[in-house]
Design a protein around this motif. Structure first.
Motif, PDB file in Angstrom:
ATOM      1  N   PRO A 199       0.798  -1.225   0.000  1.00 53.55           N
ATOM      2  CA  PRO A 199       0.000   0.000   0.000  1.00 53.55           C
ATOM      3  C   PRO A 199       0.830   1.274   0.000  1.00 53.55           C
ATOM      4  O   PRO A 199       0.286   2.356  -0.213  1.00 53.55           O
ATOM      5  N   SER A 200       2.128   1.172   0.272  1.00 55.87           N
ATOM      6  CA  SER A 200       3.000   2.339   0.270  1.00 55.87           C
ATOM      7  C   SER A 200       4.439   1.846   0.226  1.00 55.87           C
ATOM      8  O   SER A 200       4.694   0.634   0.146  1.00 55.87           O
ATOM      9  N   SER A 201       5.379   2.775   0.290  1.00 52.02           N
ATOM     10  CA  SER A 201       6.795   2.404   0.411  1.00 52.02           C
ATOM     11  C   SER A 201       7.295   2.644   1.826  1.00 52.02           C
ATOM     12  O   SER A 201       8.505   2.703   2.055  1.00 52.02           O
ATOM     13  N   LEU A 202       6.375   2.784   2.785  1.00 52.17           N
ATOM     14  CA  LEU A 202       6.736   3.010   4.182  1.00 52.17           C
ATOM     15  C   LEU A 202       6.816   1.667   4.905  1.00 52.17           C
ATOM     16  O   LEU A 202       5.819   0.975   5.070  1.00 52.17           O
ATOM     17  N   ALA A 203       8.030   1.323   5.325  1.00 53.09           N
ATOM     18  CA  ALA A 203       8.274   0.056   6.003  1.00 53.09           C
ATOM     19  C   ALA A 203       8.278   0.253   7.509  1.00 53.09           C
ATOM     20  O   ALA A 203       8.732   1.280   8.017  1.00 53.09           O
ATOM     21  N   VAL A 204       7.782  -0.736   8.215  1.00 49.26           N
ATOM     22  CA  VAL A 204       7.830  -0.728   9.672  1.00 49.26           C
ATOM     23  C   VAL A 204       9.219  -1.195  10.105  1.00 49.26           C
ATOM     24  O   VAL A 204       9.666  -2.283   9.709  1.00 49.26           O
ATOM     25  N   ILE A 205       9.922  -0.357  10.865  1.00 51.60           N
ATOM     26  CA  ILE A 205      11.217  -0.760  11.400  1.00 51.60           C
ATOM     27  C   ILE A 205      11.063  -1.065  12.890  1.00 51.60           C
ATOM     28  O   ILE A 205       9.994  -0.890  13.463  1.00 51.60           O
ATOM     29  N   GLY A 206      12.130  -1.532  13.516  1.00 52.03           N
ATOM     30  CA  GLY A 206      12.001  -2.194  14.792  1.00 52.03           C
ATOM     31  C   GLY A 206      11.827  -1.348  16.032  1.00 52.03           C
ATOM     32  O   GLY A 206      12.510  -1.579  17.038  1.00 52.03           O
ATOM     33  N   ARG A 207      10.906  -0.391  16.001  1.00 53.25           N
ATOM     34  CA  ARG A 207      10.568   0.384  17.187  1.00 53.25           C
ATOM     35  C   ARG A 207       9.053   0.551  17.245  1.00 53.25           C
ATOM     36  O   ARG A 207       8.413   0.937  16.249  1.00 53.25           O
ATOM     37  N   TYR A 208       8.475   0.262  18.422  1.00 57.14           N
ATOM     38  CA  TYR A 208       7.037   0.353  18.632  1.00 57.14           C
ATOM     39  C   TYR A 208       6.785   0.952  20.010  1.00 57.14           C
ATOM     40  O   TYR A 208       7.537   0.693  20.956  1.00 57.14           O
TER      41      TYR A 208
END
Length: 296
Positions: A199-208
């Motif tokens: 849906p986008s080029s925004l990836a989830v990286i390892g911080r929440y």
């Protein structure tokens, strides 16, 4: 909003991509210049004001506990030698935060690892930091995420723009803009989509930074991709139904991130960090320039 004080660091993985180095040594203890990777992560949590750290470990991970504990014999030996500089560096790791440990006896994915933290976290919002992503301390990503969570409630994920052809390596977010240039509203999440389906080029990286409602959702989450309980799937439920635990926002990170998740990026992270060190950088950069010029 309740003040966030607790951080959770999942560290139960087998580190198979780094075999044979990780056969007897936890991957989190592999050195990045002169500190194990996991220490950078704990330092980041402490710098964001999270003084209570729970590490989710597994079998053969005792080295993690030993590293963040006192070593009186070593400290005494350094004291006798008058080696104050190394003594301070040895003591730093045991003074960073109050450390707690729990074992993930049955490794069933990141979502399951987070669920193991519920008895310790309780009903408080909390942060999750993955050890494969090292964030430069000059770019306070986690502090910004805590700020947004305390202002907006719900959960917050870290997002970073990546080339479309690499999006299949990450969780991917569908987003809507907000008045803040670095903050988006997350409307959906997909775990490791094909580039054409992303849906986008925004990836989830390892911080929440997560609302404790995530625990109830994780308990009902069926195993997903890879037969594991995916944190992304639980966050997808929170994103589409705010009644479960508030909205999900994303902080778009444009700073310096060092990916130690595979061998090539691990080596690049060491080179980049060594080049930027005041004590090592000048000599190392001179050697590196010469090496590149003569050998490559």
């Amino acid at each position: 909003m309740r003040k966030i004080q607790k951080a959770v660091i999942p560290a139960a993985g087998l580190g198979t991509r780094f075999l044979p180095a990780t056969k007897a040594t936890p991957k989190e203890m592999l050195p990045v210049v002169d500190k194990p990777a996991i220490q950078y992560v704990v330092e980041e949590a402490a710098a964001a004001g999270l003084s209570d750290v729970l590490m989710i470990t597994g079998r053969n991970k005792r080295a993690l506990e030993d590293h963040f504990d006192r070593n009186y014999e070593l400290e005494s030996a350094l004291t006798r030698k008058g080696d104050d500089e190394r003594l301070v560096r040895v003591q730093e790791s045991s003074a960073l935060a109050t450390m707690h440990y729990v074992r993930q006896g049955d490794p069933r994915g990141l979502g399951h690892a987070v669920l193991c933290a519920e008895p310790h976290v309780g009903d408080q919002p909390f942060a999750v930091l993955l050890g494969d992503d090292l964030i430069d301390p000059r770019d306070p990503l986690l502090s910004r995420m805590v700020e947004i969570q305390e202002r907006e409630g719900g959960s917050v994920v870290a997002l970073m723009e990546v080339p479309r052809e690499l999006i299949h390596q990450y969780g991917c977010a569908a987003v809507e803009a907000t008045p803040r240039s670095d903050v988006v509203r997350v409307t959906g999440l997909v775990e490791k989509p094909e580039p054409g389906d992303a849906p986008s080029s925004l990836a989830v990286i390892g911080r929440y930074v997560l609302d404790p409602a995530v625990f109830g959702v994780l308990r009902e989450t069926e195993p997903g991709r890879g037969g594991e309980i995916q944190l992304t799937d639980a966050l997808q439920q929170l994103a589409v139904d705010e009644k479960l635990g508030g909205p999900v926002h994303g902080v778009v990170f444009r700073g310096r991130r060092y990916d130690t998740g595979d061998r090539g990026d691990y080596l690049r992270a060491i080179v980049r960090l060594a080049c930027e060190r005041e004590d090592l950088g000048p000599d190392f950069r001179t050697w590196l320039r010469g090496y590149v010029a003569t050998e490559l």
